[in-house]
Design a protein around this motif. Structure first.
Motif, mmCIF file in Angstrom:
data_model
loop_
_atom_site.group_PDB
_atom_site.id
_atom_site.type_symbol
_atom_site.label_atom_id
_atom_site.label_comp_id
_atom_site.label_asym_id
_atom_site.label_seq_id
_atom_site.Cartn_x
_atom_site.Cartn_y
_atom_site.Cartn_z
ATOM 1 N N UNK A 228 0.815 -1.210 0.000
ATOM 2 C CA UNK A 228 0.000 0.000 0.000
ATOM 3 C C UNK A 228 0.850 1.262 0.000
ATOM 4 N N UNK A 229 2.071 1.155 0.542
ATOM 5 C CA UNK A 229 2.921 2.336 0.617
ATOM 6 C C UNK A 229 3.760 2.532 -0.632
ATOM 7 N N UNK A 230 4.058 1.450 -1.311
ATOM 8 C CA UNK A 230 4.925 1.519 -2.481
ATOM 9 C C UNK A 230 4.113 1.183 -3.724
ATOM 10 N N UNK A 231 4.091 2.094 -4.677
ATOM 11 C CA UNK A 231 3.307 1.888 -5.912
ATOM 12 C C UNK A 231 4.127 1.090 -6.924
ATOM 13 N N UNK A 232 3.413 0.359 -7.736
ATOM 14 C CA UNK A 232 4.037 -0.346 -8.856
ATOM 15 C C UNK A 232 4.916 -1.509 -8.484
ATOM 16 N N UNK A 233 4.606 -2.184 -7.383
ATOM 17 C CA UNK A 233 5.415 -3.344 -6.996
ATOM 18 C C UNK A 233 5.066 -4.528 -7.885
ATOM 19 N N UNK A 234 6.043 -5.238 -8.419
ATOM 20 C CA UNK A 234 5.768 -6.445 -9.226
ATOM 21 C C UNK A 234 5.092 -7.508 -8.356
ATOM 22 N N UNK A 235 4.341 -8.408 -8.975
ATOM 23 C CA UNK A 235 3.664 -9.465 -8.195
ATOM 24 C C UNK A 235 4.613 -10.320 -7.364
ATOM 25 N N UNK A 236 5.785 -10.646 -7.917
ATOM 26 C CA UNK A 236 6.701 -11.480 -7.151
ATOM 27 C C UNK A 236 7.252 -10.755 -5.922
ATOM 28 N N UNK A 237 7.413 -9.416 -6.021
ATOM 29 C CA UNK A 237 7.875 -8.639 -4.864
ATOM 30 C C UNK A 237 6.783 -8.570 -3.803
ATOM 31 N N UNK A 238 5.511 -8.388 -4.247
ATOM 32 C CA UNK A 238 4.399 -8.391 -3.302
ATOM 33 C C UNK A 238 4.334 -9.724 -2.550
ATOM 34 N N UNK A 239 4.522 -10.808 -3.323
ATOM 35 C CA UNK A 239 4.490 -12.140 -2.709
ATOM 36 C C UNK A 239 5.639 -12.302 -1.698
ATOM 37 N N UNK A 240 6.796 -11.710 -2.003
ATOM 38 C CA UNK A 240 7.931 -11.789 -1.090
ATOM 39 C C UNK A 240 7.647 -11.048 0.211
ATOM 40 N N UNK A 241 7.040 -9.849 0.098
ATOM 41 C CA UNK A 241 6.686 -9.104 1.309
ATOM 42 C C UNK A 241 5.635 -9.851 2.130
ATOM 43 N N UNK A 242 4.681 -10.480 1.436
ATOM 44 C CA UNK A 242 3.672 -11.266 2.153
ATOM 45 C C UNK A 242 4.313 -12.426 2.904
ATOM 46 N N UNK A 243 5.309 -13.081 2.266
ATOM 47 C CA UNK A 243 6.008 -14.189 2.932
ATOM 48 C C UNK A 243 6.795 -13.687 4.138
ATOM 49 N N UNK A 244 7.421 -12.508 4.003
ATOM 50 C CA UNK A 244 8.181 -11.946 5.130
ATOM 51 C C UNK A 244 7.249 -11.657 6.299
ATOM 52 N N UNK A 245 6.083 -11.064 6.014
ATOM 53 C CA UNK A 245 5.135 -10.756 7.079
ATOM 54 C C UNK A 245 4.646 -12.025 7.768
ATOM 55 N N UNK A 246 4.366 -13.074 6.996
ATOM 56 C CA UNK A 246 3.895 -14.333 7.585
ATOM 57 C C UNK A 246 4.971 -14.964 8.460
#
Length: 410
Positions: A228-246
């Motif tokens: 939500x804070x960073x625009x234009x994140x690629x899907x694989x980067x979003x998935x990486x952040x989701x994995x880090x949060x989990x």
């Protein structure tokens, strides 16, 4: 087939702390041997009329083994007992006055009693009982061949040997009981020190949990809000952040379970935020209000939470020790930051002067105090150094150096 090498026997009283006590058995045995050897020869030949060669052999057999009794009293007893019985039988071959003791002359009684004392200090109760029964049996058997009829003097050795064996055994058992008690006290003291150390480590771990949990919470929030804070994140980067949060949330759950293991009934209330450098001033003010003259030099450095927590606890423990052991002593507390080639470090210094009145309890020394144990553990976990000890003027000094670098920060 392997053979077990027999350990050389220890001398009587070899475990005594004082040197003169360790040498005492050797001195007594030497004096008895030197005194009894010529006396026995003289009495057996002059008073009893025994042949000089036989008297000399009996004297050597009765006196010389007393030196062996210092290390092997049971073997010495076998030799002396046989020699005493042989001497009694040898005296039956000569005509001596009725007033003289038989079956054992005075010299033989003295040596035998010394031997019984050595036996009592070394052998078990069963062995001592067998020795006494053998002595009583020999006296009883020889009474049947008494040259001048039986008399009360013939049981003298039986009575005296029993008293000597009983007295020496009682002394040995008393010494063993004292030794075991001292060993138990040493073990108990070591266990208390170990328990104190473990309690301090558990307490430090519980406090550091809050610090680490805060960092993990920040990582979780940053990873969850990155999309939500960073625009234009690629899907694989979003998935990486989701994995880090989990992963961060899972780690927080594991840490909570670990904290549940570290806590006990007495520590359920440890839920307040952990203090840091900014709280040291409040700690000093509370100590001043309690009547302690304390000067404080603060530090506005920005340090990692774990380092600030350690600094606060060290000052807290040091001031508590001053209140307990040097009430009313002027105290100086300073916290400062310095930069060296290997990085920055925080120096915590607590120095108190001598108390106005002599304290009832001594200052904690040698790491035996609960407070000093906690200080050392905190400094050790931070990779720093601690210098704590009494001063020549009667005061006490605590100096802790806690290193930290920029990578310690969140």
């Amino acid at each position: 087939m392997t053979s077990v090498e027999e350990k050389p026997p220890r001398a009587l009283l070899a475990g005594a702390s004082r040197r003169w006590v360790r040498l005492l058995p050797w001195g007594v045995a030497f004096v008895l041997s030197v005194a009894l050897l010529p006396t026995t020869i003289q009495v057996l030949t002059a008073d009893y009329g025994l042949n000089g060669g036989i008297a000399s052999a009996l004297a050597v057999a009765q006196a010389a083994p007393l030196l062996l009794a210092v290390v092997r009293p049971l073997r010495a007893w076998c030799v002396v007992f046989a020699a005493d019985v042989a001497g009694a039988l040898a005296l039956l071959t000569v005509d001596f006055e009725e007033r003289l003791l038989w079956p054992f002359p005075p010299m033989g009684i003295v040596g035998y009693l010394g031997l019984c004392l050595a036996l009592g200090l070394r052998e078990r109760r069963r062995t001592l009982l067998l020795v006494w029964l053998a002595t009583a049996g020999a006296n009883t058997g020889l009474a049947f061949v008494a040259p001048h009829g039986t008399s009360a003097m013939e049981v003298l050795l039986t009575i005296l040997s029993g008293v000597a064996l009983l007295l020496a055994a009682a002394l040995r058992e008393r010494y063993e009981a004292q030794r075991r008690l001292a060993e138990q006290e040493t073990i108990s003291e070591a266990e208390r020190g170990r328990r104190t150390l473990l309690e301090e480590r558990a307490r430090i771990a519980r406090e550091l949990h809050d610090v680490v949990a805060h960092h993990m919470s920040v990582i979780t929030v940053q990873a969850d809000t990155a999309a939500y804070r960073l625009d234009g994140l690629p899907p694989d980067v979003r998935e990486e952040f989701t994995s880090i949060a989990a992963t961060a949330r899972e780690s927080l759950g594991e840490m909570r379970r670990l904290l549940g293991v570290l806590r006990n009934e007495e520590t359920r209330g440890e839920l307040a935020p952990q203090p840091g450098l900014t709280r040291i001033g409040q700690l000093v003010e509370a100590t001043v209000r309690a009547g302690m003259p304390v000067e404080f030099t603060p530090c506005d450095a920005r340090v990692p939470e774990a380092v600030g927590l350690s600094a606060y606890r060290i000052v807290q423990e040091a001031l508590a020790n001053v209140v307990r052991h040097a009430p009313g002593a002027p105290t100086r507390v300073s916290v400062s930051e310095s930069v060296a080639e290997d990085g920055a470090r925080l120096t915590v210094l607590v120095v108190n002067g001598p108390p106005p009145e002599l304290p009832a309890a001594p200052l904690e020394e040698g790491g035996t105090g609960h407070g000093l144990v906690g200080m050392r553990e905190r400094v050790r976990l931070a990779g720093g150094t601690l210098d704590a000890g009494p001063l020549p003027d009667g005061g006490f000094r605590v100096a802790a150096r806690l290193p930290f670098t920029e990578r310690n920060f969140t």
